[in-house]
Every structure is written in C-alpha cells, then in structure tokens.
Scaffold this motif. Structure first.
Motif, PDB file in Angstrom:
ATOM      1  N   UNK A  38       0.796  -1.228   0.000  1.00 33.05           N
ATOM      2  CA  UNK A  38       0.000   0.000   0.000  1.00 33.05           C
ATOM      3  C   UNK A  38       0.826   1.275   0.000  1.00 33.05           C
ATOM      4  N   UNK A  39       0.168   2.391   0.401  1.00 28.54           N
ATOM      5  CA  UNK A  39       0.830   3.688   0.338  1.00 28.54           C
ATOM      6  C   UNK A  39       0.843   4.435   1.677  1.00 28.54           C
ATOM      7  N   UNK A  40       0.457   3.756   2.761  1.00 30.20           N
ATOM      8  CA  UNK A  40       0.473   4.417   4.066  1.00 30.20           C
ATOM      9  C   UNK A  40       1.553   3.786   4.949  1.00 30.20           C
ATOM     10  N   UNK A  71      10.940   3.952   6.487  1.00 26.12           N
ATOM     11  CA  UNK A  71       9.575   4.090   5.960  1.00 26.12           C
ATOM     12  C   UNK A  71       9.581   4.935   4.700  1.00 26.12           C
ATOM     13  N   UNK A  72      10.355   6.040   4.730  1.00 21.40           N
ATOM     14  CA  UNK A  72      10.352   6.965   3.598  1.00 21.40           C
ATOM     15  C   UNK A  72      11.195   6.459   2.424  1.00 21.40           C
ATOM     16  N   UNK A  73      11.994   5.419   2.675  1.00 25.38           N
ATOM     17  CA  UNK A  73      12.783   4.844   1.569  1.00 25.38           C
ATOM     18  C   UNK A  73      11.858   4.188   0.547  1.00 25.38           C
ATOM     19  N   UNK A  74      10.635   3.904   0.950  1.00 22.66           N
ATOM     20  CA  UNK A  74       9.645   3.325   0.033  1.00 22.66           C
ATOM     21  C   UNK A  74       8.915   4.466  -0.696  1.00 22.66           C
ATOM     22  N   UNK A  75       9.175   4.581  -1.985  1.00 19.44           N
ATOM     23  CA  UNK A  75       8.622   5.693  -2.778  1.00 19.44           C
ATOM     24  C   UNK A  75       7.101   5.713  -2.824  1.00 19.44           C
ATOM     25  N   UNK A  76       6.482   4.567  -2.544  1.00 15.12           N
ATOM     26  CA  UNK A  76       5.023   4.494  -2.652  1.00 15.12           C
ATOM     27  C   UNK A  76       4.330   5.227  -1.503  1.00 15.12           C
ATOM     28  N   UNK A  77       5.072   5.529  -0.425  1.00 13.49           N
ATOM     29  CA  UNK A  77       4.445   6.095   0.776  1.00 13.49           C
ATOM     30  C   UNK A  77       3.930   7.516   0.537  1.00 13.49           C
ATOM     31  N   UNK A  78       2.631   7.709   0.780  1.00 12.91           N
ATOM     32  CA  UNK A  78       2.016   9.032   0.574  1.00 12.91           C
ATOM     33  C   UNK A  78       1.684   9.725   1.891  1.00 12.91           C
ATOM     34  N   UNK A  79       1.608   8.939   2.981  1.00 15.78           N
ATOM     35  CA  UNK A  79       1.341   9.498   4.308  1.00 15.78           C
ATOM     36  C   UNK A  79       1.814   8.469   5.328  1.00 15.78           C
ATOM     37  N   UNK A  80       2.130   8.953   6.539  1.00 13.64           N
ATOM     38  CA  UNK A  80       2.697   8.056   7.548  1.00 13.64           C
ATOM     39  C   UNK A  80       1.889   8.154   8.836  1.00 13.64           C
ATOM     40  N   UNK A  81       1.661   7.018   9.449  1.00 13.99           N
ATOM     41  CA  UNK A  81       0.965   6.979  10.736  1.00 13.99           C
ATOM     42  C   UNK A  81       1.898   6.466  11.831  1.00 13.99           C
ATOM     43  N   UNK A 107      -3.516  10.524   2.717  1.00 10.83           N
ATOM     44  CA  UNK A 107      -2.903   9.736   1.636  1.00 10.83           C
ATOM     45  C   UNK A 107      -3.675   9.924   0.344  1.00 10.83           C
ATOM     46  N   UNK A 108      -4.998  10.176   0.492  1.00  5.35           N
ATOM     47  CA  UNK A 108      -5.830  10.370  -0.694  1.00  5.35           C
ATOM     48  C   UNK A 108      -5.781  11.821  -1.176  1.00  5.35           C
ATOM     49  N   UNK A 109      -4.972  12.631  -0.491  1.00  4.34           N
ATOM     50  CA  UNK A 109      -4.821  14.021  -0.909  1.00  4.34           C
ATOM     51  C   UNK A 109      -5.924  14.932  -0.393  1.00  4.34           C
ATOM     52  N   UNK A 110      -6.705  14.449   0.574  1.00  2.00           N
ATOM     53  CA  UNK A 110      -7.777  15.286   1.135  1.00  2.00           C
ATOM     54  C   UNK A 110      -7.243  16.107   2.294  1.00  2.00           C
ATOM     55  N   UNK A 111      -7.977  17.143   2.633  1.00  2.00           N
ATOM     56  CA  UNK A 111      -7.547  18.000   3.731  1.00  2.00           C
ATOM     57  C   UNK A 111      -8.195  17.525   5.035  1.00  2.00           C
ATOM     58  N   UNK A 112      -7.460  17.606   6.138  1.00  2.00           N
ATOM     59  CA  UNK A 112      -8.014  17.191   7.427  1.00  2.00           C
ATOM     60  C   UNK A 112      -7.897  18.293   8.461  1.00  2.00           C
ATOM     61  N   UNK A 113      -7.785  19.536   8.006  1.00  2.00           N
ATOM     62  CA  UNK A 113      -7.652  20.637   8.950  1.00  2.00           C
ATOM     63  C   UNK A 113      -6.184  20.982   9.165  1.00  2.00           C
TER      64      UNK A 113
END
Ligand code: GDP
Ligand code: MN
Length: 387
Positions: free
Chosen positions: A249-251, A297-307, A378-384
């Motif tokens: 995945x991407x998270x 974690x960031x070495x994986x290019x697919x990552x769009x957001x991190x928890x 990760x989906x590019x939405x805003x959360x405040x």
C-alpha cells in the motif's frame, strides 16, 4: 524465506524427489552453454519469487541454440509482476503426459500438517479449490507419526491419480512431506507434479518457503537467502535490526510492539487505506531509533502518508516526539504524518510536537481518528490544520 524454483528443486533432490537436471545462469552466453551441456530441447525459466511465470512469458521451451538465445535474451531483465528477472534456470525439457498438484503446509486452525493433492495440476490451484473443491484432496497428517506410505497411497488413490502411477505419486508425497519437515519449511509445493510418457513422476516446478527462525538449524540453507531478490528496504532493516516488512500500500506505519502494529494495520485497512509496511520500533525506542525508522519508511517511494501509533510504556512518548522532531529536521519529509501518542509521557510528547510546529504533522487522540486522518491525507484530502 521464499526460495527460487531452482533452489527448491535442490532441496527436493536432497530428499529423493525426481527433478530435471539444470543450471542457474545470469547471461545469455551462459544460457547457451548450459543448454548445450544439458542437451536440447531445454526450458528457459525466469527465477523470480512470484507465481504465474508461465502465463507472463517467463517460461519458454527452446529446441535449439537460436531459440535459447532468443528466449534468454527476452526473459532476462523482464518484469514479472514487479519482479525483475536476473537469473534463469535452464533445464532439460520434459515430455508431459499429465500434470498433478501436490503440497504440504501447516494448517494452523487444525494444528496439523496438511497434505494436498489434485490431478488438476499445472493450473491455478486456488481456482480448483474454488470451483471444484472435490478435486483437491486435503489430508491432515498426525504430526508425531508423520505420513506413512499407506496414507500417501490412499491420498493418491482418492485424488484419482492414474492407477499405474499411484506408487510413484505416493513416493513423491512422502518425499515432499520429508522436505517440509526436515528442512523446517512452512510450505513445500509442486505445481505441476508431472507424469511423463514413460510414466515417471517428477517435480516440474518448486515453491518452497523456509522458516527463517529455524535457519540456524540448517547452515547449508543459509546461503539460499537470495540477497538480490530480497527487497532492498527489508534487507537494510534487517542489517539495522529493525522489524520491517514491506507491504503493497501507500500508508507508512510505525508502532511500538508487534501486536499494536498489527492492529494498526487492521484499523488503517478498516478505514479504507492500504498499509505500505509493518514497522515495529520496539520497546524503549529512543530518538535515534525513531529517526532510523522514519528513514526506512520513507525509503519506500510508494508512501504518501505516515501513521505513528505509539502506546507509551517502556517507550516514552516524549522520546518518540523528540525522535520525530530530529527526523524532520534532518530529512524534511514531504509527506504528511499523523501522530497518536498515548501512555507514558504523552502530554509532554504532544506539547513538544506542538512547540516544534512541524509543518506536516497532524495529531490524533485515538487510533480510529488517526487511521481516518492518515487515509484522508494519503488520498490528498484536507483534514484541517497540522498539530
Ligand atoms: P509457473 O507458471 O510460475 O507456475 O511456472 P512452471 O514451472 O509451473 O511452468 C509453467 C508451465 O510451463 C508448466 O505448467 C508446464 O505446462 C510448462 N513447462 C514447464 N517446464 C516444462 C517442460 O520441461 N516441458 C514442457 N513440455 N512444458 C513445461
Ligand atoms: Mn508452477
């Protein structure tokens, strides 16, 4: 630890299973030389840790040198479901009368070894299990007694193997069980297990996974771990002593304690997200360790957001926050982070994060809130606003 086909076949041969002779090669010239030595026709087979090579064009018959050249040239470097082919297995080709299926694995729910056999081999066995389950024999073996030859004959008979090869199939099942048991495998699978026109029973393919935790008992198997085919981030993590498993995945996920990380994966999946990794930062994670984990974690290019999901106990939340702040200063990540700190020194940890005012870090109080936020980000939405 998954083995390449040719490595699995080496284990098979050790236990008396019939396999074709062959040679692993990495260049077209060596493929041609090996084919000449083995004798035509040969099969040119991509060695990658993924199934369905045949359908993807990674398994080709070659009748002469020109064909070996052509196929070796096109298969080397080929991408098969995300795996680049670097090694070929050149094997003397077999004539096939029938293709069967056989496997041994541990049935965790039954707490017993499971032997499976089907005369519907060569095809996707999941399809057989789904559409014609009566054609897939599932036989549990008493772990203390092991499989007897009589039992194996029953399996072959019940499965509908041709009468004249019942004994040959039974021998193969007994040998496959021995591979599974004695090599500490978690899976030993043959698809197809063929019958030749001369009525010889032979393993044409091999899928073997060894239990990495039992590898110390098998020094001779240690070299089978194929560094080139291993995921480079997983290899780095292993060297650094971090529990990291790459996922599709991407998270990006970081937690402390294997159980917490696994439930974090579940919660993210439940929120509609897809985890990019499993990473257990362990107990007592200090700032340096956290920084190292963020780098992985960031070495994986697919990552769009991190928890970050930390339940403070031995691990102090303020230490984790310090590690994260240090990592941000050094690495300046351009993907958003959602951080949930709970437990020992969580108030202090949250205060540090707030003071640092990291541009891309969002706080969450509960695991569910954290999962929902990270999936949205990760989906590019805003959360405040960030924390
Ligand atoms: P997979 O597609 O990754 O499972 O690779 P396999 O090793 O199972 O090969 C795929 C298919 O290629 C087999 O099911 C066979 O039908 C065919 N094949 C492989 N080796 C031979 C061979 O020696 N002779 C012939 N005639 N076909 C072969
Ligand atoms: Mn196969």
């Amino acid at each position: 630890m998954d083995l390449l086909e040719y490595q699995g076949k080496q284990l098979f041969a050790r236990h008396g299973l019939r396999v074709s002779s062959g040679e692993p090669v990495t260049t077209v010239e060596d493929a041609v030389r090996a084919a000449g030595e083995l004798g035509y026709p040969v099969v040119v087979k991509a060695q990658v840790l993924v199934g369905g090579r045949g359908k993807a064009g990674g398994v080709k018959l070659a009748a002469d040198e020109a064909e070996v050249r052509e196929h070796a040239g096109s298969i080397l470097g080929m991408d098969i479901h995300g795996h680049t082919v670097r090694t070929l297995w050149i094997e003397h080709a077999s004539d096939i009368a029938t293709e069967y299926y056989a496997s041994v694995l541990l049935d965790r729910s039954a707490k017993q070894p499971l032997v499976m056999f089907s005369v519907e081999g060569g095809v996707d066995i999941e399809e057989v299990a789904e559409n014609t389950p009566e054609k897939l024999i599932r036989h549990h073996v008493d772990a203390l007694n092991g499989i007897s030859r009589e039992e194996a004959i029953e399996i072959a008979t019940e499965g509908g193997a041709d009468a004249d090869v019942i004994e040959g199939v039974a021998d193969a099942l007994v040998a496959l069980y021995e591979v599974w048991l004695q090599e500490d495998a978690t899976l030993a699978e043959i698809n197809p297990l063929i019958v030749t026109p001369e009525r010889e029973v032979k393993a044409l393919d091999a899928k073997v996974s060894l239990d990495g935790n039992a590898l110390y008992r098998h020094p001779e198997n240690q070299e089978l771990s194929d560094a080139e085919n291993e995921d480079p981030i997983e290899r780095r993590a292993k060297e650094e002593g971090v529990q990291y498993v790459k996922l599709d995945g991407d998270i990006g996920i970081l937690g402390n304690g294997a159980g917490l990380v696994m439930s974090t994966l579940d919660v993210v999946a439940q929120a509609g997200g897809s985890p990019a990794n499993f990473l257990d930062a362990g107990g007592g994670s200090d700032a340096e360790k956290i920084k190292q984990a963020v780098q992985l974690i960031l070495a994986n290019d697919a990552v769009k957001a991190v928890l970050f999901n930390i339940f403070g106990g031995i691990t102090r939340c303020d230490e984790v926050a310090r590690g994260l702040i240090a990592a941000f200063e050094d690495l300046k990540p351009d993907v958003p982070f959602v951080v949930r700190l709970d437990g020992t020194n969580d108030v202090e940890g949250r205060r540090l994060l707030q003071e640092a005012a990291l541009p891309n870090v969002y706080a969450a109080r509960t695991m569910n809130e954290a999962a929902e936020k990270v999936v949205a980000l990760a989906a590019g939405e805003s959360v405040g606003a960030p924390a």
